[in-house]
Design a protein around this motif. Structure first.
Motif, PDB file in Angstrom:
ATOM      1  N   VAL A   1       0.856  -1.187   0.000  1.00 30.66           N
ATOM      2  CA  VAL A   1       0.000   0.000   0.000  1.00 30.66           C
ATOM      3  C   VAL A   1       0.892   1.237   0.000  1.00 30.66           C
ATOM      4  CG1 VAL A   1      -1.792   1.274   1.225  1.00 30.66           C
ATOM      5  CG2 VAL A   1      -1.792  -1.241   1.277  1.00 30.66           C
ATOM      6  N   LEU A   2       0.723   2.077  -1.015  1.00 24.96           N
ATOM      7  CA  LEU A   2       1.511   3.299  -1.168  1.00 24.96           C
ATOM      8  C   LEU A   2       0.613   4.495  -0.869  1.00 24.96           C
ATOM      9  CD1 LEU A   2       4.277   4.461  -2.225  1.00 24.96           C
ATOM     10  CD2 LEU A   2       3.163   4.626  -4.475  1.00 24.96           C
ATOM     11  N   TYR A   3       1.011   5.333   0.101  1.00 23.17           N
ATOM     12  CA  TYR A   3       0.188   6.462   0.531  1.00 23.17           C
ATOM     13  C   TYR A   3       0.841   7.775   0.109  1.00 23.17           C
ATOM     14  CZ  TYR A   3      -3.086   9.134   3.397  1.00 23.17           C
ATOM     15  OH  TYR A   3      -4.079   9.998   3.826  1.00 23.17           O
ATOM     16  N   PHE A   4       0.082   8.605  -0.600  1.00 27.71           N
ATOM     17  CA  PHE A   4       0.564   9.899  -1.084  1.00 27.71           C
ATOM     18  C   PHE A   4       0.091  11.021  -0.169  1.00 27.71           C
ATOM     19  CE2 PHE A   4       1.485   7.588  -4.882  1.00 27.71           C
ATOM     20  CZ  PHE A   4       2.381   8.355  -5.623  1.00 27.71           C
ATOM     21  N   HIS A   5       1.009  11.560   0.644  1.00 25.99           N
ATOM     22  CA  HIS A   5       0.742  12.820   1.340  1.00 25.99           C
ATOM     23  C   HIS A   5       0.860  13.988   0.354  1.00 25.99           C
ATOM     24  CE1 HIS A   5       0.914  11.240   5.536  1.00 25.99           C
ATOM     25  NE2 HIS A   5       1.701  10.343   4.984  1.00 25.99           N
ATOM     26  N   GLU A   6       1.724  13.840  -0.623  1.00 24.79           N
ATOM     27  CA  GLU A   6       1.949  14.833  -1.664  1.00 24.79           C
ATOM     28  C   GLU A   6       2.393  14.090  -2.921  1.00 24.79           C
ATOM     29  OE1 GLU A   6       5.208  14.887  -2.747  1.00 24.79           O
ATOM     30  OE2 GLU A   6       5.868  13.557  -1.156  1.00 24.79           O
ATOM     31  N   ASN A   7       2.423  14.776  -4.041  1.00 29.33           N
ATOM     32  CA  ASN A   7       2.976  14.142  -5.233  1.00 29.33           C
ATOM     33  C   ASN A   7       3.952  15.081  -5.919  1.00 29.33           C
ATOM     34  OD1 ASN A   7       1.904  15.148  -8.027  1.00 29.33           O
ATOM     35  ND2 ASN A   7       0.053  15.153  -6.744  1.00 29.33           N
TER      36      ASN A   7
ATOM     37  N   ASN B   1      -4.468  11.328  -0.129  1.00 28.88           N
ATOM     38  CA  ASN B   1      -5.171  11.952   0.988  1.00 28.88           C
ATOM     39  C   ASN B   1      -6.266  12.908   0.549  1.00 28.88           C
ATOM     40  OD1 ASN B   1      -3.471  13.929  -0.004  1.00 28.88           O
ATOM     41  ND2 ASN B   1      -2.516  14.408   1.966  1.00 28.88           N
ATOM     42  N   SER B   2      -6.381  13.191  -0.754  1.00 29.29           N
ATOM     43  CA  SER B   2      -7.450  14.054  -1.258  1.00 29.29           C
ATOM     44  C   SER B   2      -7.676  13.772  -2.731  1.00 29.29           C
ATOM     45  CB  SER B   2      -7.100  15.536  -1.063  1.00 29.29           C
ATOM     46  OG  SER B   2      -6.017  15.908  -1.911  1.00 29.29           O
ATOM     47  N   ALA B   3      -8.846  14.158  -3.211  1.00 28.43           N
ATOM     48  CA  ALA B   3      -9.129  14.024  -4.642  1.00 28.43           C
ATOM     49  C   ALA B   3      -8.218  14.937  -5.451  1.00 28.43           C
ATOM     50  CB  ALA B   3     -10.596  14.353  -4.914  1.00 28.43           C
TER      51      ALA B   3
ATOM     52  N   PHE C   1      -6.771  11.944   5.013  1.00 23.18           N
ATOM     53  CA  PHE C   1      -5.902  11.864   6.185  1.00 23.18           C
ATOM     54  C   PHE C   1      -6.769  11.879   7.444  1.00 23.18           C
ATOM     55  CE2 PHE C   1      -3.361  13.505   9.593  1.00 23.18           C
ATOM     56  CZ  PHE C   1      -2.091  12.974   9.380  1.00 23.18           C
ATOM     57  N   PRO C   2      -6.536  10.957   8.388  1.00 29.91           N
ATOM     58  CA  PRO C   2      -7.387  10.908   9.588  1.00 29.91           C
ATOM     59  C   PRO C   2      -6.863  11.819  10.705  1.00 29.91           C
ATOM     60  CG  PRO C   2      -5.924   9.013   9.551  1.00 29.91           C
ATOM     61  CD  PRO C   2      -5.585   9.825   8.337  1.00 29.91           C
ATOM     62  N   LEU C   3      -7.677  12.720  11.151  1.00 27.56           N
ATOM     63  CA  LEU C   3      -7.316  13.598  12.264  1.00 27.56           C
ATOM     64  C   LEU C   3      -7.696  12.935  13.576  1.00 27.56           C
ATOM     65  CD1 LEU C   3      -8.719  16.971  10.877  1.00 27.56           C
ATOM     66  CD2 LEU C   3      -6.386  16.091  10.685  1.00 27.56           C
TER      67      LEU C   3
END
Length: 389
Positions: free
Chosen positions: A103-109, A142-144, A183-185
């Protein structure tokens, strides 16, 4: 006690084998918050991290580091990492990890991450993220805005290759793996530090989520907070020039400039003496309780970002009752209603000028941002499903 019996007792007392391997090459900020949440609230996780410094070197070399740092474990079923890690390299160096659900998670690209000059963009960082997507089983944003900007930029980005471009349509390979999972707060931590009268309605068991509002205190100056990293992508020049214009117009306001500092930013050193009469706080606060206390005291939280793929600091401030002002761009229209967005620096200055002269309007405002939909309590099930084999 016999050796056989002692071994049996130790075996019974041993924790269950880890099933989820968490890797974070840049263990700071929102990357750290997410990993800490997953480690603390999901079963059978084990985490390996590297300190949040020298980002460029983390992106270049962390795959080799983790390939030697992580011991083999037959119990692993899932590997979760941020897109800072070159997952393709790690899979090649560690075939045992390549067999896991990755699983690869993008905080930014890095395809659209802002640079001062386009010729300064290092092609390799974006290229590594594309390769990581190709070997991943699930690609999570983390966002559309983050996902759409990455996918729409993929083909133009690869067209920069002068020759020997990939003959296959990589977008068709990557897009089916992609999904948005906000992203879960961890709002329970924030609520724990809020006075009862400041808690959102949901904390009292009500059905309607209404972030707290400030008391009407017209006799005190508007308190503005800017809780962002002191780096060029957050556009500190626009922020500081706007504050100086408010000051030069003789407007009364108070200012808390928070956020992490990774490098020297001359603009802040130059502007602080000029803004000193207005400054309440200047610099990051190591204690989270103290940070949240400042957010509770502030009236308005401001973003001047030229790059934002989610915005943890903005949402935490809103949950503490701050009125948000954000650019009408990036991820912000996805999260905030139009009344909290500005399109130009002139619009920003005009709105701040009005708020400084009539702070009671900010404090009496009922916020129209549902922070609960980004809470860990709401998103936990989706993350559990994501990290299931």
């Amino acid at each position: 006690m016999s050796g056989r019996h002692a071994s049996r007792m130790e075996s019974q007392a041993a924790p269950p084998p880890a099933r989820v391997l968490l890797l974070e090459p840049f263990y700071g900020g929102s990357h750290k918050q997410l990993l800490d949440l997953l480690s603390a609230h999901l079963d059978s996780c084990v985490a390996f991290t590297a300190p949040a410094k020298k980002w460029h070197w983390r992106a270049r070399t962390s795959a080799l580091y983790f390939s030697q740092k992580v011991p083999p474990n037959p119990g692993y079923r899932v590997l979760f990492c941020s897109s800072v890690l070159n997952l393709c390299e790690l899979a090649a160096l560690r075939p045992d990890l390549a067999r896991l659900k990755k699983v690869l998670y993008f905080h930014e690209n890095q395809l659209v991450y802002p640079v001062r000059k386009e010729q300064d963009r290092d092609f390799q960082y974006g290229y590594n993220q594309i390769l990581s997507c190709l070997v991943a089983d699930a690609v999570v944003f983390n966002s559309a805005f983050n996902m759409d900007s990455f996918l729409s930029s993929l083909s133009p980005f690869l067209n920069k290759i002068p020759d020997l471009r990939p003959p296959q349509d990589l977008l068709a390979l990557i897009r089916p793996k992609c999904q948005v999972l906000h992203f879960p707060l961890h709002l329970a931590d924030v609520d724990r530090l809020l006075p009862t009268n400041k808690l959102p309605a949901a904390a009292h068991g009500d059905d309607v989520i209404t972030p707290p509002t400030r008391p009407d205190s017209p006799e005190t100056a508007l308190h503005i907070v800017w809780p962002h990293r002191w780096e060029h992508d957050k556009d500190p020049q626009l922020f500081l020039s706007t504050m100086l214009k408010l000051k030069d117009e003789g407007l009364d306001f108070r200012l808390s400039v928070l956020g992490e500092t990774f490098t020297d930013v001359p603009e802040f050193s130059r502007c602080r003496p000029l803004l000193e009469p207005h400054v309440l706080h200047w610099g990051g606060l190591a204690c989270r309780e103290r940070y949240l206390e400042v957010l509770r005291q502030a009236d308005l939280v401001l973003s001047t970002a030229r790059h934002e793929f989610f915005g943890v600091a903005m949402l935490e401030a809103v949950h503490c009752g701050c009125y948000p002002l954000c650019p009408k761009a990036l991820v912000y229209p996805e999260i905030f209603p139009a009344e909290y967005l500005y399109a130009t620096p002139q619009q920003l200055l005009k709105r701040l000028r009005n708020f400084c002269t009539q702070p009671r309007h900010v404090r009496a405002h009922t916020l129209k941002v549902d922070t609960s939909r980004f809470s860990w309590d709401v998103l936990k099930g989706a993350y559990q499903s994501l990290l299931s084999p």
